[in-house]
Design a protein around this motif. Sequence first.
Motif, PDB file in Angstrom:
ATOM      1  N   CYS A   1       0.824  -1.216   0.000  1.00 59.17           N
ATOM      2  CA  CYS A   1       0.000   0.000   0.000  1.00 59.17           C
ATOM      3  C   CYS A   1       0.858   1.267   0.000  1.00 59.17           C
ATOM      4  CB  CYS A   1      -0.958   0.021   1.193  1.00 59.17           C
ATOM      5  SG  CYS A   1      -2.159  -1.329   1.183  1.00 59.17           S
ATOM      6  N   THR A   2       2.033   1.183  -0.604  1.00 55.40           N
ATOM      7  CA  THR A   2       2.931   2.334  -0.680  1.00 55.40           C
ATOM      8  C   THR A   2       3.425   2.510  -2.106  1.00 55.40           C
ATOM      9  OG1 THR A   2       3.691   1.929   1.602  1.00 55.40           O
ATOM     10  CG2 THR A   2       5.034   3.393   0.231  1.00 55.40           C
ATOM     11  N   VAL A   3       3.268   3.712  -2.625  1.00 58.04           N
ATOM     12  CA  VAL A   3       3.787   4.057  -3.950  1.00 58.04           C
ATOM     13  C   VAL A   3       5.127   4.762  -3.747  1.00 58.04           C
ATOM     14  CG1 VAL A   3       3.401   5.359  -6.073  1.00 58.04           C
ATOM     15  CG2 VAL A   3       1.463   4.290  -4.893  1.00 58.04           C
ATOM     16  N   TYR A   4       6.200   4.158  -4.218  1.00 59.59           N
ATOM     17  CA  TYR A   4       7.544   4.730  -4.070  1.00 59.59           C
ATOM     18  C   TYR A   4       7.845   5.585  -5.297  1.00 59.59           C
ATOM     19  CZ  TYR A   4       8.193   1.577  -0.132  1.00 59.59           C
ATOM     20  OH  TYR A   4       8.055   0.922   1.068  1.00 59.59           O
ATOM     21  N   SER A   5       7.975   6.873  -5.054  1.00 63.42           N
ATOM     22  CA  SER A   5       8.089   7.835  -6.149  1.00 63.42           C
ATOM     23  C   SER A   5       9.316   7.604  -7.017  1.00 63.42           C
ATOM     24  CB  SER A   5       8.112   9.265  -5.587  1.00 63.42           C
ATOM     25  OG  SER A   5       6.863   9.587  -4.996  1.00 63.42           O
ATOM     26  N   ALA A   6      10.443   7.237  -6.415  1.00 65.04           N
ATOM     27  CA  ALA A   6      11.659   7.015  -7.201  1.00 65.04           C
ATOM     28  C   ALA A   6      11.463   5.869  -8.185  1.00 65.04           C
ATOM     29  CB  ALA A   6      12.836   6.737  -6.272  1.00 65.04           C
ATOM     30  N   ASP A   7      10.717   4.843  -7.779  1.00 69.67           N
ATOM     31  CA  ASP A   7      10.455   3.724  -8.686  1.00 69.67           C
ATOM     32  C   ASP A   7       9.559   4.144  -9.837  1.00 69.67           C
ATOM     33  OD1 ASP A   7      11.980   1.929  -7.250  1.00 69.67           O
ATOM     34  OD2 ASP A   7      10.330   1.302  -5.971  1.00 69.67           O
ATOM     35  N   VAL A   8       8.559   4.967  -9.550  1.00 69.96           N
ATOM     36  CA  VAL A   8       7.675   5.436 -10.621  1.00 69.96           C
ATOM     37  C   VAL A   8       8.445   6.331 -11.582  1.00 69.96           C
ATOM     38  CG1 VAL A   8       5.543   6.688 -11.153  1.00 69.96           C
ATOM     39  CG2 VAL A   8       5.668   5.274  -9.099  1.00 69.96           C
ATOM     40  N   MET A   9       9.306   7.186 -11.028  1.00 68.38           N
ATOM     41  CA  MET A   9      10.123   8.054 -11.880  1.00 68.38           C
ATOM     42  C   MET A   9      10.995   7.221 -12.809  1.00 68.38           C
ATOM     43  SD  MET A   9       9.494  11.282 -11.115  1.00 68.38           S
ATOM     44  CE  MET A   9       9.058  12.419  -9.799  1.00 68.38           C
ATOM     45  N   ASP A  10      11.600   6.174 -12.278  1.00 72.08           N
ATOM     46  CA  ASP A  10      12.434   5.307 -13.117  1.00 72.08           C
ATOM     47  C   ASP A  10      11.595   4.623 -14.186  1.00 72.08           C
ATOM     48  OD1 ASP A  10      14.682   5.988 -11.732  1.00 72.08           O
ATOM     49  OD2 ASP A  10      14.775   4.155 -10.520  1.00 72.08           O
ATOM     50  N   SER A  11      10.372   4.259 -13.844  1.00 69.97           N
ATOM     51  CA  SER A  11       9.496   3.627 -14.830  1.00 69.97           C
ATOM     52  C   SER A  11       9.175   4.583 -15.970  1.00 69.97           C
ATOM     53  CB  SER A  11       8.202   3.166 -14.154  1.00 69.97           C
ATOM     54  OG  SER A  11       8.458   2.191 -13.163  1.00 69.97           O
TER      55      SER A  11
ATOM     56  N   LYS B   1      -7.932   6.562  10.920  1.00 68.22           N
ATOM     57  CA  LYS B   1      -6.647   7.215  11.115  1.00 68.22           C
ATOM     58  C   LYS B   1      -5.620   6.860  10.053  1.00 68.22           C
ATOM     59  CE  LYS B   1      -7.260   7.454  16.144  1.00 68.22           C
ATOM     60  NZ  LYS B   1      -6.689   7.102  17.458  1.00 68.22           N
ATOM     61  N   TYR B   2      -5.897   5.825   9.252  1.00 67.33           N
ATOM     62  CA  TYR B   2      -4.898   5.356   8.301  1.00 67.33           C
ATOM     63  C   TYR B   2      -5.392   5.563   6.871  1.00 67.33           C
ATOM     64  CZ  TYR B   2      -3.198   3.086  12.524  1.00 67.33           C
ATOM     65  OH  TYR B   2      -2.758   2.849  13.797  1.00 67.33           O
ATOM     66  N   PRO B   3      -4.563   6.156   6.015  1.00 72.83           N
ATOM     67  CA  PRO B   3      -4.959   6.318   4.609  1.00 72.83           C
ATOM     68  C   PRO B   3      -4.976   4.983   3.889  1.00 72.83           C
ATOM     69  CG  PRO B   3      -2.678   6.985   4.903  1.00 72.83           C
ATOM     70  CD  PRO B   3      -3.213   6.693   6.273  1.00 72.83           C
ATOM     71  N   ALA B   4      -5.694   4.929   2.782  1.00 75.43           N
ATOM     72  CA  ALA B   4      -5.784   3.684   2.014  1.00 75.43           C
ATOM     73  C   ALA B   4      -4.415   3.278   1.473  1.00 75.43           C
ATOM     74  CB  ALA B   4      -6.784   3.836   0.877  1.00 75.43           C
ATOM     75  N   PHE B   5      -3.626   4.251   1.052  1.00 78.59           N
ATOM     76  CA  PHE B   5      -2.239   4.010   0.636  1.00 78.59           C
ATOM     77  C   PHE B   5      -1.477   5.311   0.766  1.00 78.59           C
ATOM     78  CE2 PHE B   5      -4.474   5.186  -3.229  1.00 78.59           C
ATOM     79  CZ  PHE B   5      -3.600   6.038  -3.892  1.00 78.59           C
ATOM     80  N   THR B   6      -0.166   5.246   0.630  1.00 86.21           N
ATOM     81  CA  THR B   6       0.662   6.429   0.840  1.00 86.21           C
ATOM     82  C   THR B   6       1.692   6.574  -0.277  1.00 86.21           C
ATOM     83  OG1 THR B   6       2.245   5.171   2.188  1.00 86.21           O
ATOM     84  CG2 THR B   6       0.442   6.272   3.355  1.00 86.21           C
ATOM     85  N   PHE B   7       2.268   7.765  -0.369  1.00 84.74           N
ATOM     86  CA  PHE B   7       3.382   8.044  -1.274  1.00 84.74           C
ATOM     87  C   PHE B   7       4.643   8.239  -0.434  1.00 84.74           C
ATOM     88  CE2 PHE B   7      -0.154   9.081  -3.974  1.00 84.74           C
ATOM     89  CZ  PHE B   7       0.281   8.771  -5.246  1.00 84.74           C
ATOM     90  N   MET B   8       5.729   7.649  -0.897  1.00 81.04           N
ATOM     91  CA  MET B   8       7.009   7.817  -0.207  1.00 81.04           C
ATOM     92  C   MET B   8       8.105   8.059  -1.235  1.00 81.04           C
ATOM     93  SD  MET B   8       7.077   5.076   2.946  1.00 81.04           S
ATOM     94  CE  MET B   8       8.611   5.814   3.508  1.00 81.04           C
ATOM     95  N   GLN B   9       9.106   8.830  -0.826  1.00 84.99           N
ATOM     96  CA  GLN B   9      10.261   9.054  -1.679  1.00 84.99           C
ATOM     97  C   GLN B   9      11.178   7.835  -1.627  1.00 84.99           C
ATOM     98  OE1 GLN B   9      10.401  11.758  -3.602  1.00 84.99           O
ATOM     99  NE2 GLN B   9       8.439  12.394  -2.702  1.00 84.99           N
ATOM    100  N   GLY B  10      12.016   7.696  -2.628  1.00 80.58           N
ATOM    101  CA  GLY B  10      12.979   6.604  -2.629  1.00 80.58           C
ATOM    102  C   GLY B  10      12.451   5.360  -3.313  1.00 80.58           C
ATOM    103  N   HIS B  11      13.225   4.275  -3.194  1.00 82.26           N
ATOM    104  CA  HIS B  11      12.929   3.009  -3.844  1.00 82.26           C
ATOM    105  C   HIS B  11      12.382   2.005  -2.835  1.00 82.26           C
ATOM    106  CE1 HIS B  11      15.004   4.118  -7.617  1.00 82.26           C
ATOM    107  NE2 HIS B  11      15.831   4.769  -6.818  1.00 82.26           N
ATOM    108  N   ARG B  12      11.673   1.052  -3.318  1.00 84.08           N
ATOM    109  CA  ARG B  12      11.172  -0.013  -2.458  1.00 84.08           C
ATOM    110  C   ARG B  12      12.217  -1.125  -2.363  1.00 84.08           C
ATOM    111  NH1 ARG B  12       6.625  -3.037  -6.260  1.00 84.08           N
ATOM    112  NH2 ARG B  12       8.049  -3.773  -7.874  1.00 84.08           N
ATOM    113  N   ARG B  13      12.036  -1.972  -1.374  1.00 81.48           N
ATOM    114  CA  ARG B  13      12.908  -3.140  -1.239  1.00 81.48           C
ATOM    115  C   ARG B  13      12.410  -4.224  -2.171  1.00 81.48           C
ATOM    116  NH1 ARG B  13      12.854  -4.806   4.856  1.00 81.48           N
ATOM    117  NH2 ARG B  13      14.126  -6.467   3.959  1.00 81.48           N
TER     118      ARG B  13
END
Length: 477
Positions: free
Chosen positions: A278-288, A431-443
Amino acid sequence: IQFGCKSRWDGFNSLSVKMENKGTDEVEKLKTKFLSAWHNVKYSWALKSKTYFSRNSPVFLLGKCYHFKAEESSSTEACAASPATGGGVEAFRRDFASRLWLTYREEFPALPGSSLTSDCGWGCMLRAGQMMLAQALVLHFLGRDWTWSESLSLQPLDTETWTTTAAKRLVASLEASLQGERPSDPGPPLHALGAHGGAEEADTHLREVYHRTLVSWLGDTPQAQLGVHRLVELGLASGKQAGDWYGPAVVAHILRKAVEKATDPGLAGITSYVSQDCTVYSADVMDSHRSWLAGDADAPPLSDTRAVIILVPVRLGGEKINPEYFNFVKGILSLEYCIGIIGGKPKQACYFVGFQDDSLIYMDPHYCQSFVDVSTSHFPLQSYHCPSPKKMPFSKMDPSCTIGFYSRNVQDYERISQELSKVLQPSAKEKYPAFTFMQGHRRDYNLSAALTPEKREWPFIRDPRTTAATSGDFVLL
């Protein structure tokens, strides 16, 4: 089976007597044909139900707002919060009927690793995924404002008409089998596409070429780049086989693989990304978004304009959807770059495309249609468009689903992530969003292995004890 069909079954009984006189091999062939014909009956005969829309509330369809009041002032005021005002009832019907509709099919070539020639009863989530993928391709090649020129000429799915047709096909199929020949099916008339005239005519022709190409990519042949045969083949790596039930998370990963492995040059400018936990990693999307020289990821990108289909598997509650997420779903479907939601109600997969008040608008894959050979130059397009929208209460939506977005380039993604971050703000109770955006790459880890256990999915299967409801028309109150 109870809707005035007793005489049909009397005919089947007489046919069965003839079948007993045939050899074992022929009987087996007849059983196969009967099963195929029965699929058509089971998923085409239904109670005629109408979808009711209110004239007093705006209708949202994949980011566009429609109002069915005659007064333009009311329409403008009601849709003021929407980024795009679409118009009235005719505009809505044209827009909805222009979306690509993928349903159960029968009598297509056998699926990989099986002898199945139909996906009736188990392939609804794959079809829903195809519809979401189709919307992304429409945005990529044709734009959100595109509508099919023949969308308003489609006939409503009137059960009486389709029931008669299905019954005739069933009897004709069995009788022809006894005679060793296949019944002829003239099908709908073909429409030639004109390419003569000025720039406007040429542009229209080009759009229809794209339209037909998109449908061919989603066709039911082993050669189709994004067809059900390719999806089933890619699902084998996740432990799924033809005939299994697929969940929205598994389908998201299968769609990603299908887009990435597509070899058609027309699909070279688009790829797909699936969020992790449930996390979109911005660096991975940018690379895509960036196109790299093959085999040299360390070199500077050739361009950063490759489009990305972003798929986000989420769970919006426990056993049932949490009502606190209703407004979140509305906010998502109000965005033009949203390509819809695949999920459904318990035991039935749906493709959600919009809403009105407290009801979701969706496209239903539970409708059995005959195989269409998309390799021909002018194959019929009518069966790939649905004239009849369906609605269901938000409360009946299964909490397990996958949300899709289309991002054209890096700049587009930056805007999308900023806008979605606002929509994702949790409410006071939730209290919790459905999903989130984070900087960087995923594992990185083995996604295929994580998808194998059945308990990780909430499969949407068709309950044979329930009667399918096929929309015939929608009525304004």
